[in-house]
Design an enzyme around this catalytic site. Structure first.
Site, PDB file in Angstrom:
ATOM      1  N   LYS A  43       0.839  -1.203   0.000  1.00  0.00           N
ATOM      2  CA  LYS A  43       0.000   0.000   0.000  1.00  0.00           C
ATOM      3  C   LYS A  43       0.873   1.253   0.000  1.00  0.00           C
ATOM      4  O   LYS A  43       1.898   1.310   0.702  1.00  0.00           O
ATOM      5  CB  LYS A  43      -0.897  -0.037   1.237  1.00  0.00           C
ATOM      6  CG  LYS A  43      -1.936   1.069   1.337  1.00  0.00           C
ATOM      7  CD  LYS A  43      -2.823   0.822   2.551  1.00  0.00           C
ATOM      8  CE  LYS A  43      -3.881   1.882   2.747  1.00  0.00           C
ATOM      9  NZ  LYS A  43      -4.747   1.593   3.921  1.00  0.00           N
ATOM     10  N   SER A  47      -9.869  -0.206   7.271  1.00  0.00           N
ATOM     11  CA  SER A  47      -9.307  -0.013   5.934  1.00  0.00           C
ATOM     12  C   SER A  47      -8.722  -1.271   5.305  1.00  0.00           C
ATOM     13  O   SER A  47      -8.391  -1.255   4.119  1.00  0.00           O
ATOM     14  CB  SER A  47      -8.229   1.081   5.968  1.00  0.00           C
ATOM     15  OG  SER A  47      -8.828   2.338   6.159  1.00  0.00           O
ATOM     16  N   SER A  90      -9.337   2.263   3.079  1.00  0.00           N
ATOM     17  CA  SER A  90      -8.376   2.932   2.226  1.00  0.00           C
ATOM     18  C   SER A  90      -7.411   1.983   1.506  1.00  0.00           C
ATOM     19  O   SER A  90      -6.603   2.424   0.698  1.00  0.00           O
ATOM     20  CB  SER A  90      -7.550   3.919   3.067  1.00  0.00           C
ATOM     21  OG  SER A  90      -6.847   3.236   4.097  1.00  0.00           O
TER      22      SER A  90
END
Length: 476
Positions: A89, A188, A164
């Site tokens: 990420k 997330s 996210s």
């Protein structure tokens, strides 16, 4: 986009689990180099549609894969993930990559060393392919930002994969590596996993050590964890990420992540279909209720009840992100124009918060922990839906209605933030998809330190009720 059912280890290498890849490496029928190339070719085919990846390092992946191949030929792999392609990420520092955090504020931010969890994967021989897209500063529940644009869900590119960690789950669900590393500050990892048919773990606070990362705008409420297409792969990742290593730059104080084994006695599971009056999509409610019955069918004692103690912290949760962004901007005076309008508004709101506002949230968190302690005195696990809404249009930050009821930005996130506030581990497990074939997940939450129990129950559920479909997309 077409859907592909679960395949054996004879399929294209990009379709294989980490476990199957390593089995093939061991018997000499595949190599890490071929696997990395297969996943990179897959990325070329599907990323233009999905926008899951924001940076790719084919040369670095090739070098790492070649080194891994040599170790497998010599019979000296570094770990069960040696040679496995992974994505990271873009809120985690990876040496040689920029860390943009989805924001123009970090347009020039490079990384010369790996953040601790990334380093652990690299030392274990994992092949880092790319970095995945995030919402700006990772504070929203969809994935889109002013730098790289919107990420789309492989199951339906018109829809969001959530956030996210939306780029992370889109990559894994579409076959761009069997594993992804992400972060979870309020759901997330778990909610995006539920929106894409994956299993995702939010570890106990402190279970995965961190150092060398971005400014901690959510303090230790944000943790690092894995997302995968199979529970076995997720467990293999946690044995590396959550290892007890006295030489680590950030010792985590835990023992090693063990091989998950379901306790011999039936577990007592407290099933909470909804928090207060917060709406839940009817298809999600029906699917998760079915999953509760399936857990009972596995021999566990499932009791349905209410846990409205989480409602207050859920409603107050945005305060923490607002305060964190305001704190971050103190290090960037005069740079508010570098933020997108939504995030700039959060920063302005955060700058006007008082110490009393933050103290109220801390007080709610303390009360929540006490209520959870009472619940876990009589139960082993809590069960809820993972997300309250099915995926919504990709460019929208949140659904405006759930089950016909108007909701705000956290309406789909009802069930996840309280887990971070309590520091407990939580896992999202796929259950029956919607009538239109959209993935749905249910969440299990354990007391602090109960990560292995969650993974063990997920493995047993997966064995009895395999996920219907593990990835999606067009053939490369």
């Amino acid at each position: 986009m077409t859907r592909t059912d679960r395949m054996g280890d004879s399929g294209p290498l990009w379709t294989l689990s980490a476990t199957d890849l390593c089995r093939r490496y061991a018997d000499g029928t595949a190599s890490p180099v071929a696997a990395a190339r297969s996943c990179l070719e897959r990325a070329e085919a599907v990323n233009p549609t999905l926008n899951a990846l924001v940076a790719i390092d084919p040369d670095g992946a090739e070098r790492a894969a070649a080194a891994s191949a040599a170790r497998w030929r010599a019979g000296t792999p570094l770990s069960p993930l040696d040679g496995v392609p992974v994505t990271i990420k873009d809120s985690l520092n990876v040496a040689g990559f920029a860390t943009r955090w989805g924001s123009r504020l970090y347009a020039d931010h490079g990384a010369d060393q790996d953040e601790t969890p990334v380093r652990r994967l690299r030392v274990a021989g994992a092949v880092i392919l790319a970095k995945t897209n995030v919402p700006e500063l990772t504070v929203q529940g969809y994935t889109g930002n002013p730098v790289f644009g919107v990420t789309r869900n492989p199951w339906d590119p018109a829809l969001t994969p959530g956030g996210s960690s939306g780029g992370a789950v889109a990559a894994v669900a579409a076959g761009i590596g069997p594993l992804a590393l992400g972060t979870d500050a309020g759901g997330s990892i778990r909610r995006p996993a539920s929106h894409t048919g994956l299993v995702g773990l939010k570890p106990t606070t402190g279970r995965v050590p961190r150092r060398g990362g971005l400014p901690p705008i959510m303090l230790d409420l944000e943790v690092v964890g894995p997302m995968a297409r199979t529970v076995h792969d997720l467990a293999a990742a946690m044995r590396i990420l959550g290892a007890a290593d006295p030489d680590s730059v950030a010792p985590n104080g835990f023992g090693p992540f063990g091989t998950p084994a379901v306790p011999e006695r039936p577990l007592r599971i407290f099933y909470v279909p909804a928090f207060g009056t917060a709406p839940v999509d009817p298809e999600i409610a029906d699917s998760v209720a079915e999953a509760a019955g399936r857990l009972a069918g596995l021999g566990h004692r499932v009791e349905t009840g209410r846990f409205d103690a989480a409602t207050a912290i859920t409603e107050a949760w945005p305060i923490l992100g607002q305060a964190g962004i305001a704190w971050l901007m103190r290090a960037h005076p005069g740079r508010s124009d570098a933020l997108g309008p939504d995030i700039r508004a959060l920063a302005e709101t955060g700058a006007n918060l008082s110490a009393g506002d933050l103290f109220d949230v801390q007080r709610m968190a303390l009360a929540l922990r006490q209520d959870l302690a009472a619940l876990f005195a009589g139960h082993d696990l809590m069960m809820t839906p993972t997300a309250a809404a099915l995926p919504w249009p990709a460019q929208e930050t949140h659904p405006d209605r759930i089950a016909g009821v108007p909701v705000g930005p956290r309406g789909s996130a009802t069930f996840t933030g309280f887990v971070n506030a309590a520091g407990c581990p939580g896992i999202s497990i796929p259950c029956r998809p919607s009538g239109a074939g959209l993935p749905i997940g249910f969440q299990l939450v354990a007391p602090w330190g109960g990560d292995e129990t969650l993974v063990a129950v997920a493995a047993a559920y997966e064995a009895a009720h395999p996920w219907p479909m593990l990835w999606a997309g067009t053939e490369p």
